[in-house]
Design a protein around this motif. Structure first.
Motif, PDB file in Angstrom:
ATOM      1  N   ALA B  20      44.764  80.957  50.052  1.00  0.00           N
ATOM      2  CA  ALA B  20      43.648  81.465  49.268  1.00  0.00           C
ATOM      3  C   ALA B  20      44.115  82.518  48.283  1.00  0.00           C
ATOM      4  CB  ALA B  20      42.582  82.045  50.187  1.00  0.00           C
ATOM      5  N   THR B  23      45.336  80.980  45.273  1.00  0.00           N
ATOM      6  CA  THR B  23      44.222  80.434  44.533  1.00  0.00           C
ATOM      7  C   THR B  23      43.654  81.470  43.571  1.00  0.00           C
ATOM      8  OG1 THR B  23      43.702  79.326  46.587  1.00  0.00           O
ATOM      9  CG2 THR B  23      42.117  79.110  44.793  1.00  0.00           C
ATOM     10  N   PRO B  28      40.993  80.289  36.666  1.00  0.00           N
ATOM     11  CA  PRO B  28      39.929  79.483  37.258  1.00  0.00           C
ATOM     12  C   PRO B  28      39.909  78.045  36.709  1.00  0.00           C
ATOM     13  CG  PRO B  28      39.063  81.519  36.323  1.00  0.00           C
ATOM     14  CD  PRO B  28      40.530  81.518  36.089  1.00  0.00           C
ATOM     15  N   MET B  31      42.239  75.720  38.413  1.00  0.00           N
ATOM     16  CA  MET B  31      41.808  75.381  39.756  1.00  0.00           C
ATOM     17  C   MET B  31      40.731  74.308  39.712  1.00  0.00           C
ATOM     18  SD  MET B  31      42.563  75.987  42.633  1.00  0.00           S
ATOM     19  CE  MET B  31      41.888  74.654  43.575  1.00  0.00           C
ATOM     20  N   LEU B  32      39.814  74.523  38.796  1.00  0.00           N
ATOM     21  CA  LEU B  32      38.665  73.641  38.749  1.00  0.00           C
ATOM     22  C   LEU B  32      39.068  72.190  38.503  1.00  0.00           C
ATOM     23  CD1 LEU B  32      36.387  75.898  36.593  1.00  0.00           C
ATOM     24  CD2 LEU B  32      36.538  75.696  39.067  1.00  0.00           C
ATOM     25  N   VAL B  35      39.842  70.093  41.597  1.00  0.00           N
ATOM     26  CA  VAL B  35      38.908  69.908  42.689  1.00  0.00           C
ATOM     27  C   VAL B  35      38.197  68.557  42.634  1.00  0.00           C
ATOM     28  CG1 VAL B  35      36.833  70.789  43.766  1.00  0.00           C
ATOM     29  CG2 VAL B  35      38.602  72.347  42.977  1.00  0.00           C
ATOM     30  N   GLY B  36      37.818  68.148  41.444  1.00  0.00           N
ATOM     31  CA  GLY B  36      37.125  66.868  41.299  1.00  0.00           C
ATOM     32  C   GLY B  36      37.969  65.741  41.856  1.00  0.00           C
ATOM     33  N   ASP B 200      38.116  64.292  35.444  1.00  0.00           N
ATOM     34  CA  ASP B 200      36.697  64.633  35.529  1.00  0.00           C
ATOM     35  C   ASP B 200      36.163  64.496  36.941  1.00  0.00           C
ATOM     36  OD1 ASP B 200      36.885  64.966  32.866  1.00  0.00           O
ATOM     37  OD2 ASP B 200      35.342  63.511  32.298  1.00  0.00           O
ATOM     38  N   LYS B 210      23.064  61.908  39.145  1.00  0.00           N
ATOM     39  CA  LYS B 210      22.963  63.241  39.732  1.00  0.00           C
ATOM     40  C   LYS B 210      22.119  64.142  38.843  1.00  0.00           C
ATOM     41  CE  LYS B 210      25.401  66.740  41.895  1.00  0.00           C
ATOM     42  NZ  LYS B 210      26.081  66.684  43.140  1.00  0.00           N
TER      43      LYS B 210
ATOM     44  N   MET C 113      35.472  72.209  33.531  1.00  0.00           N
ATOM     45  CA  MET C 113      34.554  73.150  34.166  1.00  0.00           C
ATOM     46  C   MET C 113      33.156  72.549  34.230  1.00  0.00           C
ATOM     47  SD  MET C 113      35.809  76.679  32.454  1.00  0.00           S
ATOM     48  CE  MET C 113      34.704  77.792  33.307  1.00  0.00           C
ATOM     49  N   PHE C 116      33.034  69.896  36.825  1.00  0.00           N
ATOM     50  CA  PHE C 116      32.976  70.489  38.154  1.00  0.00           C
ATOM     51  C   PHE C 116      31.570  70.996  38.447  1.00  0.00           C
ATOM     52  CE2 PHE C 116      34.721  72.300  41.911  1.00  0.00           C
ATOM     53  CZ  PHE C 116      33.918  73.384  42.152  1.00  0.00           C
ATOM     54  N   HIS C 120      29.432  69.706  41.529  1.00  0.00           N
ATOM     55  CA  HIS C 120      29.309  70.570  42.702  1.00  0.00           C
ATOM     56  C   HIS C 120      28.183  71.573  42.621  1.00  0.00           C
ATOM     57  CE1 HIS C 120      33.025  69.106  44.526  1.00  0.00           C
ATOM     58  NE2 HIS C 120      33.411  68.946  43.271  1.00  0.00           N
ATOM     59  N   ASP C 121      27.419  71.513  41.542  1.00  0.00           N
ATOM     60  CA  ASP C 121      26.299  72.427  41.415  1.00  0.00           C
ATOM     61  C   ASP C 121      26.700  73.876  41.581  1.00  0.00           C
ATOM     62  OD1 ASP C 121      24.358  70.668  40.844  1.00  0.00           O
ATOM     63  OD2 ASP C 121      23.844  70.298  42.958  1.00  0.00           O
ATOM     64  N   THR C 125      32.702  81.109  38.144  1.00  0.00           N
ATOM     65  CA  THR C 125      33.969  81.274  38.849  1.00  0.00           C
ATOM     66  C   THR C 125      33.972  81.763  40.299  1.00  0.00           C
ATOM     67  OG1 THR C 125      34.105  83.332  37.696  1.00  0.00           O
ATOM     68  CG2 THR C 125      35.390  81.493  36.819  1.00  0.00           C
ATOM     69  N   MET C 128      32.731  79.559  43.059  1.00  0.00           N
ATOM     70  CA  MET C 128      33.471  78.303  43.072  1.00  0.00           C
ATOM     71  C   MET C 128      34.758  78.469  43.855  1.00  0.00           C
ATOM     72  SD  MET C 128      33.523  76.478  39.452  1.00  0.00           S
ATOM     73  CE  MET C 128      32.317  76.859  38.241  1.00  0.00           C
ATOM     74  N   LEU C 129      35.434  79.539  43.536  1.00  0.00           N
ATOM     75  CA  LEU C 129      36.709  79.780  44.208  1.00  0.00           C
ATOM     76  C   LEU C 129      36.494  79.936  45.702  1.00  0.00           C
ATOM     77  CD1 LEU C 129      38.430  82.104  41.651  1.00  0.00           C
ATOM     78  CD2 LEU C 129      38.988  79.727  42.189  1.00  0.00           C
ATOM     79  N   ILE C 132      36.167  76.603  47.284  1.00  0.00           N
ATOM     80  CA  ILE C 132      37.462  75.940  47.405  1.00  0.00           C
ATOM     81  C   ILE C 132      38.258  76.538  48.555  1.00  0.00           C
ATOM     82  CG2 ILE C 132      39.655  75.523  46.238  1.00  0.00           C
ATOM     83  CD1 ILE C 132      37.780  75.987  43.623  1.00  0.00           C
ATOM     84  N   ALA C 133      38.262  77.827  48.591  1.00  0.00           N
ATOM     85  CA  ALA C 133      39.012  78.502  49.636  1.00  0.00           C
ATOM     86  C   ALA C 133      38.507  78.060  51.007  1.00  0.00           C
ATOM     87  CB  ALA C 133      38.874  80.009  49.482  1.00  0.00           C
TER      88      ALA C 133
END
Lengths: 418, 256, 139
Positions: B20, B23, B28, B31-32, B35-36, B200, B210, C113, C116, C120-121, C125, C128-129, C132-133
């Motif tokens: 973490a 991270t 940011p 990172m983002l 995730v997708g 994406d 959605k 962004m 995302f 993920h609604d 930042t 969100m982090l 993820i963590a």
């Protein structure tokens, strides 16, 4: 002493000859014109769409391809099954087999979305694809039959013509199986998913091919003034009768096995009972014109003696053949695919409804262009090379057919052993 | 920040940093991106069978009369209303990558609808029959047409049990730069491959569904046991359309 | 290049003065690179930008007086003029867009962004982090 069959190229200098060749050429040109329209504009000018994916060109192409291998049968009967009478008929049979395959392939290739990428079709082959197998089978067929013709015409090579004839025969069986499998492997559609399609295509190829051959032989002999003996024709038409009967049997079995599975009842009902035009084509075109009437003519005590009627019967088999292709190829597509059993489905993309297809003049033009190519090739080739015997009189063709010498010897050997 | 740099960060991040704390140290945005996708893939790394992309459609949530997924696909991929092309083709000739199908139960008469598109089979009949190999399945399970070697024979369309493919019947001029399309070749849903490759992490249809608040379409990695789609499929009964054909589709349905 | 024979090329220098390789290499080899790229992108999902056809178009398409893009295969335009001169025929532009789409340019990070956020609604930042963590911790 046995009379010897002599072959010669036809003279081909008459106005009628050039007129005939010109007519075929004209239809070929019209066909190519139709292709230009289709390819320049795109397939929107055709009746084909995303529901009926393969249209009239495929009806013609598949018909001609399977007929091509069937035409070769006449030669195979001589070389593979040792029937002497068929020997003088072999050269024309091999020639027309090549010509019809060429015509069929022309139609198939020119209906592609990107005919300019033909090289890709030959260089990127997907080993799993039935279509790709066929792409290999076609040139093989051309090659085998070309060599076969050469061996038949070249005296020094005559002695090998039996072997190459056998090879060509096996190849043609593969070719028709391959063509039939194109449809047989389409598991998704009720109308196609049947392993019986491949053998059925072989039987159909026998029938269509022989019908085309009989008509062409009669026309050639008549127009070139060469004799065609009654007993020769009688044997051919009897064989046609046998093939028609076999086709009958296969269609019967096909629909019977199809009816056996409940999931196919809808489709069978569509073709056999309430498919409108397809039902009519099936019963009137395929069954009545293509099977019942010709078989009746061929075995009728007096009609079967008339050349005109034999010609008409052959023409009927051809028309019935085209109808059968239409029913199989188009009918198999217009019927909706079973996606959700137990539900009535509807959508903006024709789910759950019978698709519509009305062929355009361009597709018809392309199909006829293919036939014109085959006939033009034949007409031209018999002028430049000796394909046609000078005479096919009964006398020459040995009406009192006796088994070939080697067969007699084999029999003798057997009795000795016993 | 340049593309290459971002890639470099991404790679470093996934090889070295999993805590973490790490991270937090990374921008940011970077990172983002990761995730997708279950696993971020650098631009120059080939796709692999670590992933298998798929969709889960919940037809209970699919709202009658809603066409949002179809419209979104049209806009994203430049067909139908998303393009000014295909004016000459008749309705049966126009491309349709995705469609909504209405199902009416023959016994009860109840109706519901669901979207149908390429089912991205594991054993796709279209790739089996394609003579040139233009129809193919990418390592990550997406079934595509390599239009560079498609000859327009349409055998794939004959073979597809889902009627998911379209043939282009006329010349086109108004394509999206991300989605080349052209006359004489076959096409179908690409699972928004250009979006997936971009990271994406969703498709246009799933996104639109959605956004409209239905959440009937879920995109994800079927090979990742911890993905939302895998977890949902473990919990609930799902079906494949034409399961009898054993194609192991990448698009699954609930509530048919 | 001064010594090159050929048509006068309309080169768009709005995005810099350099091509993805030195100009004379490009002149010679661009087809090779494009075809290689094509197969890699199609089959392996490799999306590097250097030889991407889309990027060539993005950079090489010129604008007219009204600030609208002109298709690269229009007469006199970059790709076309040269191919016409050397009588090379391409089918690429039957399918590939011939000009950038005005909306085609997304600054890469904001796009992600947004994606995302859509999926993920999640708000911006910090949380969100945290999500993820948490996910990472759960594994």
């Amino acid at each position: 002493m046995k009379p010897v069959v002599h072959y010669s190229a036809i003279e081909g200098r008459s106005i009628a000859y050039w007129g005939l060749l010109g007519t075929f050429g004209l239809f070929l040109l019209l066909g190519l014109g139709a292709v230009w329209v289709m390819e320049h504009n795109g397939h929107y000018v055709t009746g084909m769409n995303n529901q009926v994916i393969w249209g009239l060109p495929h009806v013609f192409a598949v018909f001609m391809i399977i007929a091509a291998s069937g035409i070769l049968n006449v030669a195979s009967i001589a070389s593979v099954f040792g029937k002497k009478m068929y020997k003088p008929l072999s050269r024309l049979s091999a020639l027309m087999a090549v010509a019809f395959l060429a015509g069929g392939l022309m139609v198939l290739m020119l209906d592609l979305g990107r005919p300019d990428r033909l090289v890709i079709a030959a260089t990127y082959l997907n080993p799993k694809s039935v279509f790709a197998w066929n792409i290999l089978l076609y040139p093989g067929f051309f090659g085998a039959v070309a060599v076969y013709i050469w061996f038949m015409m070249e005296r020094r090579m005559n002695k090998y013509s039996h072997q190459i004839g056998l090879f060509a025969f096996v190849w043609r069986l593969l070719l028709t199986t391959g063509t039939g499998s194109i449809f047989g492997f389409v598991v998704a559609r009720n109308g196609y998913d049947a392993s019986i399609l491949a053998p059925m295509f072989i039987i159909m190829s026998f029938g269509f091919g022989l019908a085309i051959y009989i008509l062409s032989l009669m026309a050639t002999c008549r127009w070139t003034g060469r004799e065609l003996g009654d007993s020769v024709l009688r044997q051919l038409k009897n064989l046609l009768g046998v093939f028609i009967a076999a086709m009958f049997y296969f269609i019967f079995v096909f629909h019977l096995t199809s009816l056996y599975g409940t999931e196919n009842h809808g489709f069978e009902n569509f073709i056999l009972a309430d498919g409108g035009m397809f039902t009519q084509l099936f019963w009137i075109g395929w069954v009545l014109i293509g099977l019942v009437l010709p078989i009746a003519i061929v075995y009728h005590p007096s009609m079967s003696k008339s050349r005109t009627w034999i010609g008409i019967a052959s023409a009927m088999v051809i028309i019935g053949g085209l109808a059968s292709m239409y029913v199989i190829i188009i009918g198999g597509q217009v019927y909706p695919m079973p996606l959700f059993p137990g539900f009535e489905v509807s959508s903006s993309f024709g789910d759950g409804t019978i698709a519509s297809y009305s062929p355009s003049i361009w597709e018809l033009g392309l199909g006829i262009g293919g036939i014109a190519l085959a006939l033009a090739m034949t007409t031209f080739a018999i002028k430049v090379l000796p394909f046609i015997p000078n005479s096919l009189s009964d006398e020459l063709m040995d009406p009192h057919y006796k088994p070939a010498e080697d067969v007699v010897e084999a029999d003798a050997a057997e009795t000795n052993a016993a | 920040m340049s593309e290459q740099k971002i890639d470099q960060y991404r790679r470093d991040f996934f090889t070295k940093a999993t805590t973490a704390a790490a991270t937090g140290a990374i921008a940011p945005g970077v990172m983002l991106m990761s995730v997708g996708q279950a696993q971020a893939r650098p631009l120059d790394e080939p796709v692999s069978n670590k992933n298998r992309w798929g969709l889960l459609v919940d037809s209970n949530k699919c709202s009658d009369g809603c066409n949002a997924c179809v419209t979104a696909c049209e806009t994203e991929n430049g067909w139908g209303s998303g393009s000014t092309d295909e004016q000459k083709s008749d309705p049966d000739q126009k491309a349709q990558w995705i469609r909504t199908v209405t199902l009416k139960n023959k016994l009860t008469g109840s109706e519901h609808q669901l979207p149908m598109m390429c089912q991205h089979c594991e054993e796709p009949p279209c790739t089996d029959v394609c003579p040139t190999g233009a129809s193919f399945k990418r390592a990550d399970g997406i079934v595509l047409v390599d239009k560079h070697i498609c000859i327009g024979c349409r055998y794939c369309m004959m073979a597809c049990p889902y009627k998911a493919r379209s043939f282009i019947h006329e010349e086109l001029n108004d394509q999206s730069p991300d989605v080349p399309r052209g006359k004489g070749t076959v096409e179908s849903c690409t699972l928004c491959v250009h979006k997936i490759d971009r990271g994406d992490g969703t498709t246009a249809c799933a996104e639109a569904c959605k956004k409209d608040g239905h959440q009937a379409i879920m995109f994800g990695d079927l090979n990742d046991p911890n993905s939302e789609i895998s977890i949902t499929m473990k919990k609930h009964a799902t079906t494949q359309i034409r399961a009898d054909l054993n194609l192991n589709t990448g698009v699954r349905y609930r509530g048919i | 290049m001064a010594d090159s024979v050929g048509p006068e090329l309309k080169i768009n220098r709005a995005n810099g003065d350099k091509c993805v390789l030195p100009a004379d290499e490009m002149r010679k080899d661009h087809m090779k690179h494009l075809k290689h790229q094509r197969d890699e992108t199609m089959h392996d999902g490799i999306r590097t930008k250097q030889f991407s056809l889309k990027e060539c178009i993005n950079c090489h398409a010129n604008k007219d007086e009204a600030d609208k893009y002109i298709p690269v295969n229009a007469p006199g335009e970059f790709c076309q003029s040269c191919h016409a001169y050397t009588s090379v025929k391409l089918d690429c532009f039957e399918c590939h867009a011939t000009k950038p789409r005005d909306t085609a340019f997304h600054p890469i990070v904001t796009d992600k962004m947004k994606a995302f956020a859509d999926v993920h609604d999640a708000p911006e930042t910090k949380s969100m982090l945290d999500t993820i963590a948490k996910k990472d911790g759960a594994k």
